[in-house]
Design an enzyme around this catalytic site. Structure first.
Site, short mmCIF file in Angstrom:
data_model
loop_
_atom_site.label_atom_id
_atom_site.label_comp_id
_atom_site.label_asym_id
_atom_site.label_seq_id
_atom_site.Cartn_x
_atom_site.Cartn_y
_atom_site.Cartn_z
N PHE A 145 0.62 -0.88 -0.08
CA PHE A 145 -0.07 0.28 -0.30
C PHE A 145 0.32 1.40 0.03
O PHE A 145 1.63 1.29 1.18
CB PHE A 145 -1.13 0.03 1.14
CG PHE A 145 -2.44 1.12 1.11
CD1 PHE A 145 -3.11 1.39 0.31
CD2 PHE A 145 -1.43 2.57 2.18
CE1 PHE A 145 -4.11 2.00 0.48
CE2 PHE A 145 -2.24 3.26 1.73
CZ PHE A 145 -3.59 3.39 0.48
N ASP A 230 9.33 2.40 1.54
CA ASP A 230 8.43 3.85 1.72
C ASP A 230 8.17 3.81 3.27
O ASP A 230 7.49 2.50 4.04
CB ASP A 230 7.25 2.91 1.26
CG ASP A 230 6.27 3.88 1.64
OD1 ASP A 230 6.13 4.69 2.71
OD2 ASP A 230 5.36 3.76 0.76
N LYS A 259 3.28 11.37 7.10
CA LYS A 259 2.04 11.18 7.96
C LYS A 259 2.68 11.49 9.38
O LYS A 259 2.70 13.08 9.30
CB LYS A 259 1.97 9.51 8.35
CG LYS A 259 0.89 9.12 7.40
CD LYS A 259 0.51 8.27 7.37
CE LYS A 259 -0.09 7.01 6.28
NZ LYS A 259 -1.31 7.74 6.06
#
Length: 404
Positions: A145, A230, A259
Site C-alpha cells: 500500500f 516507504d 504522516k
C-alpha cells in the site's frame, strides 16, 4: 428518550449527505482531542489506538508542535517554491541529518512522496545507470500500500484500490513480499529500483521474514538498483526506532516519509536520498506549490527535533513490548495471530467469532478506537505518548470484546 438528545446520529447523517462515499468510518463524530484521547460531540471520550494511521505519532495537539504552528501562522504560511523562506533551510538540513542523507525534497502527502520516488528512480536509471529510454522497471511487493494515485494503484494487488481505475501505468513488476528468490528473479538490466514497505501496514502490519530486508539491500547493491523504503507509516518512531529499516541494520538509498512528519497538524511528506540520486532533478522537472511551505516546515522541524532526542523511539520500543505481551496473551482466546513491532500491531481475529469491523465497533462502544482491514484483521497504532496504564486499558477492552 436519552437517545433523542444525542447529537451523534444526526451529525453522522449530515457528514454523509454531501460527500463521496470513499470511506466507511466508524459512527463517531470527534470534536476535540488531547494526547491519546479524543472526545465526541456527545462528550464521550475514546482512547485513540489508530493515531491517524501514524500521522499522530506525537499525540493530538502536542504542545511543542501546536506552539510552532501558532507562531508561524502569525508570520508567514505560503510563498510557493518560487521564493525561499526562512523556515526551509532548517527543515531540510535537520531532516537530512536525521535520515543520514545529503538531500531532502519536501512534498505534502505520502502518495506525492511515492510518486516523487518513482520519478527520481526512473530519471536516475536513465541518466546514471544507462537504462534505455522508456525501458525502466521498478519491482514492488504483493500486498503493498503506497497510496491511491493512478500510477500507484497500477501496481496494487488490492482489488478495492485498483479495480475500474485503468488503463494502468506500465513499468512495474510485482513479486511476493518476503520472497528474496522471487525478487532476485524479477530484477533485470532495466530495473531501476525496488520499492518496499519495511513492514506492510495496510496489509495488516506484516513483518517480513528475518534476513529479508538485508537480503534486499545486498541484492540492490549487487545489481546497481535503488532500494526505496516507504517508511510513511513505519517510520519516525512507530516501530521503536527512527526507521523500521534500522531494526534490520539496513540503510536504503531513498526514504519516503510522510504522516507523522506533519505532527498531525499539516500534511508534510518528503523524499530523502544522497546527492547522486536526488541530484538528478533539475529546476522545472518536479515540484509542488505547497511542498515545503513555511507552516509545514515550522511544524516538521519541531517533529524532527523531537525525534532527534530519541525519547519517542525509546517509548515506542518499551511500551510496544508491553502492548505485544498483552496481545499475545489473547492468542487462542479470540485472536489467531498477532504481528508487529513497537507500538504497531496487526491482530487476526478468529473469523468464526466476528469480523474486524464488528470488533472495532464493539471496541468503540467500550471507548477504544481502532481500524479494521482485510476482513478479520484490526490494526492498533496508538500515539507514542500513550501510557502503560492506557495500553493495559486498551488490551482489557479488547479482551472483553473477544470474550463476548
Amino acid at each position: 428518550m436519552i437517545e433523542d438528545m444525542l447529537r451523534t446520529p444526526a451529525a453522522v447523517q449530515d457528514s454523509e449527505r454531501h460527500t463521496a462515499h470513499n470511506y466507511h468510518p466508524l459512527p463517531v463524530v470527534i470534536t476535540s482531542a488531547e494526547g491519546a484521547w479524543v472526545t465526541d460531540v456527545d462528550g464521550n471520550r475514546y482512547l485513540d489506538c489508530l493515531a491517524g494511521y501514524s500521522a499522530l505519532n506525537f499525540g493530538h495537539r502536542h504542545p511543542t508542535l501546536i506552539a510552532a504552528a501558532h507562531a508561524q501562522l502569525d508570520k508567514l504560511t505560503l510563498t510557493s517554491r518560487a521564493f525561499i523562506h526562512d523556515q526551509f533551510a532548517d527543515f531540510c538540513r535537520e531532516l537530512a541529518a536525521l535520515c543520514g542523507k545529503d538531500l531532502v525534497l519536501p512534498m505534502n502527502t505520502g502518495a506525492e512522496a511515492v510518486e516523487t520516488g518513482i520519478k527520481v528512480a526512473r530519471k536516475w536509471g536513465y541518466q546514471v545507470k544507462g537504462v534505455p529510454a522508456g525501458q525502466a522497471n521498478i519491482v514492488v511487493a504483493e500486498g503493498n500500500f503506497h497510496g491511491r494515485t493512478t500510477t500507484i494503484v497500477s501496481f496494487s494487488t488490492d482489488s478495492d484500490a485498483r479495480a475500474d481505475f485503468g488503463p494502468y501505468t506500465p513499468g512495474f513488476r510485482i513479486v511476493p513480499y518476503g520472497d528474496l528468490a522471487a525478487l532476485t528473479e524479477a530484477i533485470d538490466e532495466h530495473t531501476v529500483a525496488v520499492l518496499l514497505e519495511p513492514i506492510q501496514g495496510e496489509q495488516g502490519v506484516v513483518v517480513p521474514p528475518e534476513g529479508y530486508l538485508p537480503g534486499v539491500r545486498r541484492l540492490c547493491t549487487e545489481r546497481d538498483v535503488l532500494f526505496i523504503a516507504d517508511e510513511i507509516q513505519s517510520g519516525l518512531g512507530r516501530t521503536g526506532a527512527t526507521f523500521a529499516c534500522e531494526q534490520e541494520g539496513v540503510v536504503p538509498d531513498m526514504y519516503l516519509l510522510g504522516k507523522a512528519l506533519g505532527g498531525g497538524i499539516v500534511p508534510v511528506s518528503a523524499v530523502a536520498a544522497d546527492a547522486d540520486v536526488l541530484g538528478v532533478l533539475k529546476p522545472g522537472q518536479h515540484g509542488s506549490t505547497f511542498g515545503g511551505n513555511p507552516l509545514a516546515c515550522a511544524v516538521a522541524t519541531e517533529v524532527v527535533r523531537l525525534l532527534a532526542t530519541g525519547e519517542f523511539q525509546r517509548r515506542s520500543a518499551a511500551l510496544g513490548e508491553r502492548l505485544h505481551a498483552g496481545l499475545r496473551g489473547l492468542l487462542g482466546k479470540g485472536l489467531v495471530a498477532v504481528r508487529g513491532r513497537g507500538l504497531w500491531a496487526g491482530l487476526d481475529i478468529d473469523p468464526a467469532l466476528m469480523s474486524g469491523r464488528e470488533a472495532c465497533e464493539r471496541l468503540m462502544e467500550r471507548g477504544v478506537l481502532a481500524k479494521d482491514t482485510h476482513g478479520s484483521t484490526i490494526r492498533l497504532a496508538p500515539p507514542l505518548v500513550i501510557t502503560e496504564e492506557e495500553i493495559d486499558h486498551a488490551v482489557a477492552q479488547l479482551t472483553a470484546v473477544l470474550a463476548g
